[in-house]
Design a protein around this motif. Structure first.
Motif, PDB file in Angstrom:
ATOM      1  N   THR B 209       0.843  -1.201   0.000  1.00 19.51           N
ATOM      2  CA  THR B 209       0.000   0.000   0.000  1.00 19.51           C
ATOM      3  C   THR B 209       0.881   1.254   0.000  1.00 19.51           C
ATOM      4  O   THR B 209       0.547   2.253  -0.643  1.00 19.51           O
ATOM      5  N   THR B 210       1.999   1.188   0.691  1.00 22.81           N
ATOM      6  CA  THR B 210       2.916   2.340   0.709  1.00 22.81           C
ATOM      7  C   THR B 210       3.429   2.639  -0.691  1.00 22.81           C
ATOM      8  O   THR B 210       3.529   3.807  -1.085  1.00 22.81           O
ATOM      9  N   HIS B 211       3.771   1.606  -1.467  1.00 28.22           N
ATOM     10  CA  HIS B 211       4.194   1.852  -2.851  1.00 28.22           C
ATOM     11  C   HIS B 211       3.112   2.615  -3.586  1.00 28.22           C
ATOM     12  O   HIS B 211       3.389   3.566  -4.326  1.00 28.22           O
ATOM     13  N   ALA B 212       1.857   2.198  -3.391  1.00 26.79           N
ATOM     14  CA  ALA B 212       0.743   2.838  -4.100  1.00 26.79           C
ATOM     15  C   ALA B 212       0.588   4.292  -3.655  1.00 26.79           C
ATOM     16  O   ALA B 212       0.408   5.186  -4.486  1.00 26.79           O
ATOM     17  N   VAL B 213       0.664   4.530  -2.348  1.00 23.99           N
ATOM     18  CA  VAL B 213       0.478   5.900  -1.854  1.00 23.99           C
ATOM     19  C   VAL B 213       1.636   6.794  -2.297  1.00 23.99           C
ATOM     20  O   VAL B 213       1.435   7.922  -2.749  1.00 23.99           O
ATOM     21  N   GLY B 235      12.698   1.142   0.643  1.00 23.00           N
ATOM     22  CA  GLY B 235      13.016   1.433   2.039  1.00 23.00           C
ATOM     23  C   GLY B 235      11.814   2.001   2.778  1.00 23.00           C
ATOM     24  O   GLY B 235      11.495   1.575   3.889  1.00 23.00           O
ATOM     25  N   LEU B 236      11.124   2.955   2.172  1.00 19.85           N
ATOM     26  CA  LEU B 236       9.965   3.559   2.835  1.00 19.85           C
ATOM     27  C   LEU B 236       8.871   2.523   3.049  1.00 19.85           C
ATOM     28  O   LEU B 236       8.229   2.479   4.098  1.00 19.85           O
ATOM     29  N   ALA B 237       8.662   1.653   2.037  1.00 22.22           N
ATOM     30  CA  ALA B 237       7.626   0.626   2.175  1.00 22.22           C
ATOM     31  C   ALA B 237       7.948  -0.302   3.349  1.00 22.22           C
ATOM     32  O   ALA B 237       7.060  -0.673   4.116  1.00 22.22           O
ATOM     33  N   GLY B 585       3.651  -2.145 -15.308  1.00 19.34           N
ATOM     34  CA  GLY B 585       3.037  -2.711 -14.110  1.00 19.34           C
ATOM     35  C   GLY B 585       3.846  -3.780 -13.400  1.00 19.34           C
ATOM     36  O   GLY B 585       3.428  -4.307 -12.396  1.00 19.34           O
ATOM     37  N   GLN B 586       5.022  -4.100 -13.914  1.00 23.71           N
ATOM     38  CA  GLN B 586       5.758  -5.233 -13.339  1.00 23.71           C
ATOM     39  C   GLN B 586       6.934  -4.791 -12.493  1.00 23.71           C
ATOM     40  O   GLN B 586       7.693  -5.617 -12.003  1.00 23.71           O
ATOM     41  N   ARG B 587       7.081  -3.484 -12.348  1.00 20.59           N
ATOM     42  CA  ARG B 587       8.264  -2.977 -11.664  1.00 20.59           C
ATOM     43  C   ARG B 587       8.441  -3.561 -10.276  1.00 20.59           C
ATOM     44  O   ARG B 587       9.550  -3.836  -9.851  1.00 20.59           O
ATOM     45  N   PHE B 588       7.335  -3.726  -9.551  1.00 20.41           N
ATOM     46  CA  PHE B 588       7.470  -4.233  -8.179  1.00 20.41           C
ATOM     47  C   PHE B 588       7.297  -5.735  -8.107  1.00 20.41           C
ATOM     48  O   PHE B 588       7.326  -6.310  -7.032  1.00 20.41           O
ATOM     49  N   ALA B 589       7.105  -6.382  -9.256  1.00 15.83           N
ATOM     50  CA  ALA B 589       6.802  -7.812  -9.236  1.00 15.83           C
ATOM     51  C   ALA B 589       8.049  -8.667  -9.284  1.00 15.83           C
ATOM     52  O   ALA B 589       7.998  -9.849  -9.020  1.00 15.83           O
TER      53      ALA B 589
END
Lengths: 430, 602
Positions: B209-213, B235-237, B585-589
């Motif tokens: 959720t932090t990535h999204a925010v 790091g923030l996430a 859309g795959q950057r965090f996958a």
């Protein structure tokens, strides 16, 4: 009264031929002895392809090997059970030639031993093997579930799944050759008496470690039989059938966000599959046999597709790793791991050849690969061969790559004297 | 946890409407618990019109499994219907009294768990920053998919406006007919309680959720920049995930271990070192356990990292996850220090009450989380580097807590200094200290609070004060009024504006224009883009207070960025600095498997 025992043959020359098999490995290492009487001994390390070079097929290469060895190699080494390292041994149009060979020794990884006791962690540990068997079964089921197509995500998944399968014919042939004590299954540190067949040559096996030696191997999901059994089960239910798009969200009378999302999750699902099959690919690469061959003053390093997890035992964990590092510092000829990919030539290994005491010693590297098979996506550093690695190899070694061969050329040949300092030189590319 | 209160319906539209609903969640993940079972918590979640899903005005849970191709019905967590007088949230919720197995197998509970934690995470950001925060994509609702795929993975996919949570099944999902090609719409289902569900993992939900925010707050942080930028996302996430879990005193209490008969623990168990070694280490061990193979031990190892001032060029910290762990170390180190200071006030005769100690830990985590989130507004919109975060933390916190009596800022400064990260005092320009007087002639205060053209007018009339070079294209991207409240109740009203500057050209063109040397390997026709920009903070009277600037003319930084992008293949086909070439859309996958040891790869 019998006369004095014949003096052991003296090594004179080491000759290496790297055959043009496109994206695959096929190396013939020949040891030639002083004097006319003693015939050369030939060690064939891998013979397979995933994508041939234009104009050459495996039957052509088989014929070349046959003629270069005078009827077949004395020793066959299979680094690991991937199609691009073993398809030439059977079922690829090579049977007429390869069927006549009678190697006296067949070297494979401990994970391939068919007669191992059912011990999870010992040298014949079946849990890891069972895991990989199940993984291959999953890959087989998956490759059948996806219809063949030329491009796109579906095609990538299918191609990678297919690459995990070695044809049964080649496995059958290797098993047949390995009967009656001819087959040996090796792990890190295991003595391998190559010199009974190839006089004057010593071999250090520095990979793969067994589960007992390096328990970390068994902890990964991708080596667990249950994990792959589960995915196989899912495939049987049609779950992974990416072509099952016959009923669309609209057909199911979905509207709004549900429909929007359902339609758009197909592509992420394919990418998920690709990641899963990649994990299997890596697990199988890590069963690669790593051999340091010592012939006179020459040291040859052949490591199949071993990735860092396989290497790390030898480089940092093994109780005698310092001695191994010393041996590795003296390598003259390095067969570039996994066709030049980013994670199969550990920097720790490469740095050994750039130390003050070693950086000026001449070295040779051989890379058997083909561009375009794994172009990689931007930012992922996954192109094979990896540009930064190739640059570093060219700076430090004399690099011969099958990419540089002219069309129709079947192999590149190098020789070096067995004793002394002279490095390998290219004899011919013809 | 078990409650014998009879459930009461909490009407949402009574004369003084409820602000929150109390929801049962899994405190950490199903594997963390005690003799009574898995550790749960009841947490307040911002009240909203909750339709089946649950669906609110910011989130919608859609339970579609793309592997098994099953769509489950939306979960109904409320009673009655919105228009009638009997709509309401039932408290305590029905999950409160049910067994662990019942919760694990009920898709409605999975939906509630995921929704509650995602909504709370957004709420922390919104209440700390002091305004509503859009998502980074076009749309009001973020989709939460609790069982999106049979894979041990979970990620924010901006192209489908969703967070996809994977699961590791124990056996194939019941009901999928062999050979069936249909999309199955199930009426109800009992899920396998033995599977591993990332949607039940508190830290995974908070992390994603932090990535999204953050993508909504700083959308350009996903575009080609310096390596500290993607590291900040990770790091923030992780920081938000850890501190959110730690903000629950039930969790802290369970991490501190056993109290004596009087409910007290010895003082020596709460020294900095002990807190880190035990409580925080245990937390880090537990966190991320669902994805241990994939996320690896990055989080565990972050506590054990040894600070080094040479991290920027160390290959060990090249990859975003590992680089981001430096920030996690810094924040955990700060947490231990702040907690220790708070405990010093309540330690009596060598021991301290376990319950109070846990409360203080949870409070310290909440405050630190607030500091980190507030700092985001003070970050530049592009070209992020770690010292920017330190400067933003110190300046934004000083506005809210001028007297810092617990010494939080010194603690944070000290933790950053262990890695050699020190902010210059003028890293963020304090415009009141400038020799030049700002010009507000003809500006409308009201317009300045919301109109990008008005902010540009301010910039235009104060180019020298802001040291902005008008030869380069300038664009004011956002201007937002915010109202922040500090822990002592101080209210600070600000307006935050971000502008960026662009320059594009061929390598030869850029060399002539600004003397920039593009790496040699870049082909001559490539379209190269360089960026600059800044964040301007105005006070409640519309006076410009702070300017966090990333000068487009900073050749050293531009060269560093281009070299980094080229070396890591982060470019498009004919361009450099425009896109990073990754699939949508795959950057965090991308799974971070153990074999991606950046020290050994090429």
């Amino acid at each position: 009264m019998s006369g004095p025992a014949a003096p052991p043959p003296v090594l004179a020359t080491v000759r290496i031929r790297m055959y043009q098999v496109g994206f695959g490995d096929c190396f013939l290492v020949s040891f030639e002895y002083a004097g006319q009487a003693e015939p050369a001994r030939h060690v064939l390390i891998d013979f397979g392809t995933r994508q041939l070079a234009a104009g050459l097929d495996l039957a052509d290469i088989a014929g070349e090997i046959d003629s270069h060895t005078g009827g077949g190699p004395d020793v066959v080494v299979l680094s690991h059970r991937h199609q691009d390292h073993m398809s030439g041994f059977g079922g690829s149009g090579t049977d007429a030639v390869v069927g006549r060979w009678k190697p006296r020794l067949v070297v494979r990884s401990w994970t391939e031993n068919p007669a191992a006791p059912a011990d999870a962690t010992g040298p014949g540990g079946t849990a890891l093997r069972a895991g990989l068997d199940q993984g291959r079964a999953f890959a087989g089921a998956l490759s059948q579930a996806i219809a063949a197509s030329r491009r796109g995500l579906r095609s990538d998944v299918r191609e990678l799944a297919l690459a995990q399968l070695a044809n049964q014919a080649s496995i059958d042939r290797l098993n047949a050759w390995s009967q009656a004590g001819t087959g040996v299954y090796v792990n890190y540190g295991q003595p391998l008496a190559l010199d009974a067949v190839v006089p004057g040559v010593q071999v250090h096996v520095i990979g793969p470690p067994t589960v007992a030696q390096h328990p970390a191997v068994a902890k990964e999901r991708s080596t667990s039989p249950e994990y792959w059994q589960l995915y196989q089960g899912l495939t049987a239910t049609g779950a992974f059938d990416p072509d099952a798009g016959t009923q669309t969200a609209a057909d199911a009378r979905l509207v709004g966000p549900e429909r929007w999302l359902v339609e758009r999750l197909q592509a992420p699902q394919l990418r998920s599959l690709l990641r899963i099959v990649t994990a299997l690919d890596h697990a199988m690469n890590n069963t690669s046999v790593i051999l340091l061959i010592q012939a006179g003053d020459r040291r040859l390093l052949f490591c199949g597709d071993a990735q860092i997890e396989n290497w790390e035992y030898a480089l940092t964990v093994a109780p005698d790793h310092e001695q191994v590092l010393d041996l590795l510092r003296g390598v003259d000829l390095y067969k570039v791991g996994h066709h030049g990919s980013r994670n199969a030539t550990p920097r720790t290994l490469f740095n050994l050849w750039n130390e003050p005491a070693t950086r000026d010693r001449a070295m040779t590297a051989l890379m058997s690969t083909k561009t375009g098979v794994f172009p990689g996506t931007n930012g992922s550093h996954t192109e094979v061969p990896r540009d930064s690695l190739v640059t570093a190899l060219r700076q430090r070694t004399s690099l011969s790559s099958t990419i540089d061969l002219q069309p129709g050329v079947t192999h590149v040949e190098l020789t070096a004297p067995a004793f002394g300092d002279a490095p390998f030189t290219v004899v011919s590319s013809g | 946890m078990a409650s014998s209160d009879s459930p009461e319906q909490v009407p949402a539209r009574a004369s003084s409407p409820r602000r929150t609903f109390a929801m049962t969640i899994v405190a950490q993940d199903p594997s963390v618990g005690n003799a009574q079972g898995m550790l749960r918590a009841t947490v307040p979640v911002p009240a909203d019109r909750l339709e089946p899903g649950p669906r609110s005005h910011r989130f919608q849970v859609i339970d579609y499994d793309a592997t098994a191709r099953i769509l489950l019905p939306p979960a109904r967590l409320t009673a009655g219907n919105w228009q009638s007088g009997d709509w309401g949230w039932v408290e305590p919720d029905p999950f409160c009294n049910r067994s662990d197995a019942a919760l694990l197998s009920d898709p409605a509970f999975h939906a509630q768990n995921m929704y509650a934690i995602a909504a709370r995470t957004l709420a922390v950001f919104e209440s700390t920053i002091g305004r509503r925060l859009n998502w980074g994509f076009l749309g009001h609702e973020l989709y939460l998919v609790p069982h999106a795929m049979a894979e041990a993975n979970a990620y924010y996919a901006d192209d489908v406006r969703a967070i996809l949570f994977g699961y590791m099944p124990d056996r194939p999902r019941r009901g999928t007919r062999a050979g069936s090609r249909a999309l199955r719409i199930a009426r109800s289902e009992r899920l396998d309680p033995d599977a591993v569900y990332t949607c039940l993992s508190h830290d995974v939900i908070a992390h994603e959720t932090t990535h999204a925010v953050l993508d909504g707050l700083r959308p350009r942080f996903l575009m080609p920049g310096l390596p500290d930028q993607p590291a900040f996302h990770e790091g923030l996430a992780d920081i938000v995930a850890l501190l959110s879990v730690f903000s629950m005193s039930e969790v802290v209490q369970s991490l501190l271990g056993q109290a004596d008969l009087e409910g007290r623990i010895a003082e020596r168990t709460v020294t900095d070192q002990e807190l880190k070694r035990n409580a925080l280490f245990t937390l880090a061990e537990q966190v991320g356990s669902a994805l241990k193979d994939e996320r690896g031990s990055a989080l565990r190892d972050s506590i054990r990292l040894r600070p080094s001032i040479r991290w920027a060029s160390d290959p060990q910290y090249r990859e975003p996850h590992s680089r981001g762990e430096i920030l996690v170390w810094i924040i955990l180190e700060s947490l231990a220090g702040i907690w220790r200071q708070r405990l010093a006030d309540i330690t009596v005769g060598g021991s301290v009450s376990l319950a109070r100690a846990a409360e203080e830990g949870a409070t310290a985590a909440q405050h630190l989380l607030g500091m980190c989130v507030r700092a985001i507004d003070y970050l530049p919109p592009v070209e992020f580097e770690f010292p920017d975060f330190l400067a933003a933390l110190l300046v934004s916190d000083a506005e809210i807590v001028p007297d810092d009596k617990h010494g939080y800022r010194d603690t944070v400064r000290g933790a950053f200094a262990r890695w050699g990260i020190q902010g210059a005092d003028d890293h963020i320009a304090d415009l009141s200290l400038s020799a030049l007087t700002p010009v507000y002639r003809n500006l409308s205060y009201t317009a300045l609070r919301s109109d990008t053209d008005e902010v540009f007018r301010f910039i235009w009339e104060n180019l020298e004060l802001l040291q902005i070079d008008p030869r380069f294209y300038i664009h004011v991207e956002h201007v937002r009024p915010t109202v922040r409240v500090g822990p002592d109740g101080i209210v600070v009203a600000e307006t935050v504006a971000e502008y960026i500057q662009f320059l594009e050209g061929t390598p030869a063109g850029l060399s002539r224009a600004i003397g920039l040397r593009v790496p040699e390997e870049v082909p001559s026709g490539t379209r190269v883009r360089v960026l600059g920009g800044g964040t301007i903070v105005f006070d409640q009277f519309g006076r410009a207070k702070y300017h966090h600037r990333k000068d487009i003319r900073d050749i050293r930084r531009q060269q560093q960025r281009l070299s980094y992008l080229v070396r890591n293949g982060l470019s498009g086909d004919d361009s450099l600095g425009v896109s990073d070439g990754m699939p949508a859309g795959q950057r965090f996958a991308i799974l971070h498997q153990a074999d991606a040891d950046p020290r050994e790869t090429w």
